[in-house]
Write a protein that holds these residues in place. Structure first.
Motif, PDB file in Angstrom:
ATOM      1  N   ASP A 145       0.822  -1.208   0.000  1.00  0.00           N
ATOM      2  CA  ASP A 145       0.000   0.000   0.000  1.00  0.00           C
ATOM      3  C   ASP A 145       0.858   1.260   0.000  1.00  0.00           C
ATOM      4  O   ASP A 145       2.085   1.197   0.127  1.00  0.00           O
ATOM      5  CB  ASP A 145      -0.916   0.020   1.228  1.00  0.00           C
ATOM      6  N   SER A 146       0.162   2.382  -0.124  1.00  0.00           N
ATOM      7  CA  SER A 146       0.823   3.683  -0.101  1.00  0.00           C
ATOM      8  C   SER A 146       0.290   4.520   1.057  1.00  0.00           C
ATOM      9  O   SER A 146      -0.825   4.291   1.544  1.00  0.00           O
ATOM     10  CB  SER A 146       0.588   4.426  -1.412  1.00  0.00           C
TER      11      SER A 146
ATOM     12  N   ARG B 201       0.831   8.795   2.749  1.00  0.00           N
ATOM     13  CA  ARG B 201       1.498  10.085   2.668  1.00  0.00           C
ATOM     14  C   ARG B 201       1.558  10.731   4.035  1.00  0.00           C
ATOM     15  O   ARG B 201       0.522  10.927   4.690  1.00  0.00           O
ATOM     16  CB  ARG B 201       0.787  11.038   1.704  1.00  0.00           C
TER      17      ARG B 201
ATOM     18  N   ARG C 261      10.856   4.213  -3.854  1.00  0.00           N
ATOM     19  CA  ARG C 261       9.562   3.958  -3.216  1.00  0.00           C
ATOM     20  C   ARG C 261       9.029   5.189  -2.486  1.00  0.00           C
ATOM     21  O   ARG C 261       7.816   5.402  -2.424  1.00  0.00           O
ATOM     22  CB  ARG C 261       9.683   2.809  -2.221  1.00  0.00           C
TER      23      ARG C 261
ATOM     24  N   GLU D 138       5.811  10.881   0.530  1.00  0.00           N
ATOM     25  CA  GLU D 138       4.954   9.933  -0.174  1.00  0.00           C
ATOM     26  C   GLU D 138       5.625   8.569  -0.134  1.00  0.00           C
ATOM     27  O   GLU D 138       6.737   8.409  -0.631  1.00  0.00           O
ATOM     28  CB  GLU D 138       4.753  10.370  -1.623  1.00  0.00           C
TER      29      GLU D 138
ATOM     30  N   SER E 227       5.313   4.550  -1.065  1.00  0.00           N
ATOM     31  CA  SER E 227       4.601   3.541  -1.848  1.00  0.00           C
ATOM     32  C   SER E 227       5.302   2.198  -1.717  1.00  0.00           C
ATOM     33  O   SER E 227       6.423   2.121  -1.213  1.00  0.00           O
ATOM     34  CB  SER E 227       4.521   3.972  -3.318  1.00  0.00           C
ATOM     35  N   SER E 228       4.629   1.162  -2.185  1.00  0.00           N
ATOM     36  CA  SER E 228       5.171  -0.205  -2.085  1.00  0.00           C
ATOM     37  C   SER E 228       5.695  -0.473  -0.687  1.00  0.00           C
ATOM     38  O   SER E 228       6.809  -0.990  -0.506  1.00  0.00           O
ATOM     39  CB  SER E 228       6.280  -0.412  -3.124  1.00  0.00           C
TER      40      SER E 228
END
Length: 127
Positions: A16-17, A19, A67, A82, A84-85
């Motif tokens: 998932d991501s 922020r 990432r 941010e 991600s992964s």
């Protein structure tokens, strides 16, 4: 005096991501840099990323390159991370920090170079 307030942490699944945000208030010069650090249970605080406020240049630790992305919003005096992964090994309390050292050398990566710190936000990544 500078105040830093992080937000955006939470519980997510691997892949998932997420922020993170860090809002800065108070007086400082324009020549400073912002950093993100993290601390997992039983481990030392480690450098994640840093950004030069004047130029927008960024650096990352190897484990998050490709990432994580750090950015800034000048109008809001806010930096973002941010992510991600996400992986379970990214689980930690994430802190943003501010330093007035020059954007050069390995001082960028040292927590001792940062004067102001936020309260931290928990990021938990489940497998």
């Amino acid at each position: 005096q500078v105040q830093l307030v992080e937000s955006g942490g939470g519980l997510v699944q691997a892949g998932d991501s997420l922020r993170l945000s860090c809002a800065a208030s108070g007086r400082t010069s324009r020549n400073f840099l912002m950093g993100w650090f993290r601390q997992a249970p039983g481990k030392e605080r480690e450098f994640v990323a840093a950004l030069s406020w004047s130029t927008g240049s960024t650096v990352y630790t190897d484990s998050v390159k490709g990432r994580f992305t750090m950015s800034r919003d000048n109008a809001k005096n806010t930096v973002y991370l941010e992510m991600s992964s996400l992986k379970p090994e990214d689980t930690a309390v994430y802190y943003c920090a501010l330093s007035v050292v020059n954007w050069s050398g390995d001082r960028i990566y040292r927590s001792s170079s940062y004067v102001y710190w936020g309260q931290g936000t928990q990021v938990t990544v489940s497998a």
